[in-house]
Design a protein around this motif. Sequence first.
Motif, PDB file in Angstrom:
ATOM      1  N   ARG A 297       0.834  -1.216   0.000  1.00  0.00           N
ATOM      2  CA  ARG A 297       0.000   0.000   0.000  1.00  0.00           C
ATOM      3  C   ARG A 297       0.862   1.257   0.000  1.00  0.00           C
ATOM      4  NH1 ARG A 297      -3.103  -2.772   4.115  1.00  0.00           N
ATOM      5  NH2 ARG A 297      -5.091  -3.526   3.262  1.00  0.00           N
ATOM      6  N   ALA A 298       2.066   1.146   0.531  1.00  0.00           N
ATOM      7  CA  ALA A 298       2.960   2.310   0.651  1.00  0.00           C
ATOM      8  C   ALA A 298       3.543   2.684  -0.708  1.00  0.00           C
ATOM      9  CB  ALA A 298       4.074   1.996   1.640  1.00  0.00           C
ATOM     10  N   ARG A 299       4.149   3.868  -0.746  1.00  0.00           N
ATOM     11  CA  ARG A 299       4.814   4.326  -1.961  1.00  0.00           C
ATOM     12  C   ARG A 299       6.319   4.075  -1.827  1.00  0.00           C
ATOM     13  NH1 ARG A 299       1.898   7.473  -5.397  1.00  0.00           N
ATOM     14  NH2 ARG A 299       3.785   8.406  -6.241  1.00  0.00           N
ATOM     15  N   TRP A 300       6.906   3.567  -2.900  1.00  0.00           N
ATOM     16  CA  TRP A 300       8.321   3.228  -2.916  1.00  0.00           C
ATOM     17  C   TRP A 300       9.023   3.977  -4.043  1.00  0.00           C
ATOM     18  CZ3 TRP A 300       9.916   0.510   1.179  1.00  0.00           C
ATOM     19  CH2 TRP A 300       8.936  -0.187   1.911  1.00  0.00           C
ATOM     20  N   SER A 301      10.225   4.457  -3.755  1.00  0.00           N
ATOM     21  CA  SER A 301      10.961   5.225  -4.759  1.00  0.00           C
ATOM     22  C   SER A 301      11.360   4.362  -5.942  1.00  0.00           C
ATOM     23  CB  SER A 301      12.221   5.842  -4.128  1.00  0.00           C
ATOM     24  OG  SER A 301      11.874   6.668  -3.030  1.00  0.00           O
ATOM     25  N   GLN A 302      11.603   3.072  -5.689  1.00  0.00           N
ATOM     26  CA  GLN A 302      11.923   2.138  -6.764  1.00  0.00           C
ATOM     27  C   GLN A 302      11.509   0.740  -6.321  1.00  0.00           C
ATOM     28  OE1 GLN A 302      16.146   1.997  -7.504  1.00  0.00           O
ATOM     29  NE2 GLN A 302      16.663   2.310  -5.339  1.00  0.00           N
ATOM     30  N   PRO A 303      11.199  -0.146  -7.294  1.00  0.00           N
ATOM     31  CA  PRO A 303      10.695  -1.479  -6.935  1.00  0.00           C
ATOM     32  C   PRO A 303      11.623  -2.262  -6.024  1.00  0.00           C
ATOM     33  CG  PRO A 303      10.304  -1.041  -9.257  1.00  0.00           C
ATOM     34  CD  PRO A 303      11.141   0.095  -8.752  1.00  0.00           C
ATOM     35  N   ARG A 304      12.941  -2.122  -6.198  1.00  0.00           N
ATOM     36  CA  ARG A 304      13.868  -2.879  -5.358  1.00  0.00           C
ATOM     37  C   ARG A 304      13.690  -2.549  -3.884  1.00  0.00           C
ATOM     38  NH1 ARG A 304      18.986  -5.523  -5.431  1.00  0.00           N
ATOM     39  NH2 ARG A 304      19.960  -5.292  -3.378  1.00  0.00           N
ATOM     40  N   ASP A 305      13.313  -1.302  -3.583  1.00  0.00           N
ATOM     41  CA  ASP A 305      13.161  -0.911  -2.183  1.00  0.00           C
ATOM     42  C   ASP A 305      12.076  -1.732  -1.495  1.00  0.00           C
ATOM     43  OD1 ASP A 305      15.128   0.954  -2.572  1.00  0.00           O
ATOM     44  OD2 ASP A 305      13.776   2.687  -2.662  1.00  0.00           O
ATOM     45  N   LEU A 306      11.040  -2.088  -2.231  1.00  0.00           N
ATOM     46  CA  LEU A 306       9.981  -2.925  -1.663  1.00  0.00           C
ATOM     47  C   LEU A 306      10.547  -4.279  -1.238  1.00  0.00           C
ATOM     48  CD1 LEU A 306       7.021  -3.796  -1.105  1.00  0.00           C
ATOM     49  CD2 LEU A 306       6.837  -4.348  -3.540  1.00  0.00           C
ATOM     50  N   VAL A 307      11.383  -4.863  -2.078  1.00  0.00           N
ATOM     51  CA  VAL A 307      11.968  -6.173  -1.770  1.00  0.00           C
ATOM     52  C   VAL A 307      12.949  -6.057  -0.605  1.00  0.00           C
ATOM     53  CG1 VAL A 307      13.007  -8.230  -2.763  1.00  0.00           C
ATOM     54  CG2 VAL A 307      11.778  -6.641  -4.238  1.00  0.00           C
ATOM     55  N   ASP A 308      13.752  -4.999  -0.617  1.00  0.00           N
ATOM     56  CA  ASP A 308      14.695  -4.786   0.495  1.00  0.00           C
ATOM     57  C   ASP A 308      13.945  -4.680   1.818  1.00  0.00           C
ATOM     58  OD1 ASP A 308      16.811  -4.810  -1.253  1.00  0.00           O
ATOM     59  OD2 ASP A 308      17.020  -2.627  -1.337  1.00  0.00           O
TER      60      ASP A 308
END
Length: 271
Positions: A86-97
């Motif tokens: 639901r949150a906003r991420w600067s780049q997709p990798r940050d979600l995985v991290d």
Amino acid sequence: MNGASRDALGAAREQLDALTDNTAVDPARLGGELAAVTALLHREGTLRRALSDPSKSGEAKAGLLRQLLGTQVGDDALDLLAGLVRARWSQPRDLVDAAEELADTADLIAAQRRGVLDDVEDELFRFGRILSGNSELRSALANQVADGTAKAGLLHSLLGGRADPVTERLVTRLVTAPRGRSLESGIDALSRLAAARRNRMVAEVTSATPLSDQQKRRLGAALARIYGRQVHLNLDVDPEVLGGLRVRIGDEVINGSIADRLDEAARRLAG
């Protein structure tokens, strides 16, 4: 991380802490489920991008996640992951991290509940030292074409029964799914997470000879004055230090003798 990703990760950490404050929640199981989803997101680029797409609503992404995972993970893991997407991420990798950090932190919480977090922290440090001193082992574990099951078996032969199960799980995940990191940087990141569970910083201390209890207390007190928080000491001995002392905290390094230069370094850093 920066910007939106940093804020999203901060919120996720708070959600994990609130969830695991409930003793009915099994943090070890939670960590395993989060780690499995981390591996899925790392492997499936299309899914990773869809779940971090800023043009889609948070509820739509959470709905997609629930549809995909169904009953494959427990409600606790699903709620945490839904909050992530639901949150906003600067780049997709940050979600995985972020998912990976939550998985590792959940395992560390399991160790903390059992009163063995200090042991895990020390074992991670010692394993890092073993890696740095054994190029053959490091090469075998970092080999990108080697089978993950074989590397996990090698780790079990080294750590099984000698280290806490949490330590073995954390190191095994790092070795079998490094996600572009070196083993050294991965171990360092895990050590920082362990220290953060106690709101402590980690100091890597290298001395020519083992420090006495009085010297360790004096060093710990001096570092606590400098940084304004408790500092956990990871101790190592290297005769090449030639009677002095080297302390590394993050990117900062203090060099000096134990007796007459530590206070000077403390004043310099404090100023």
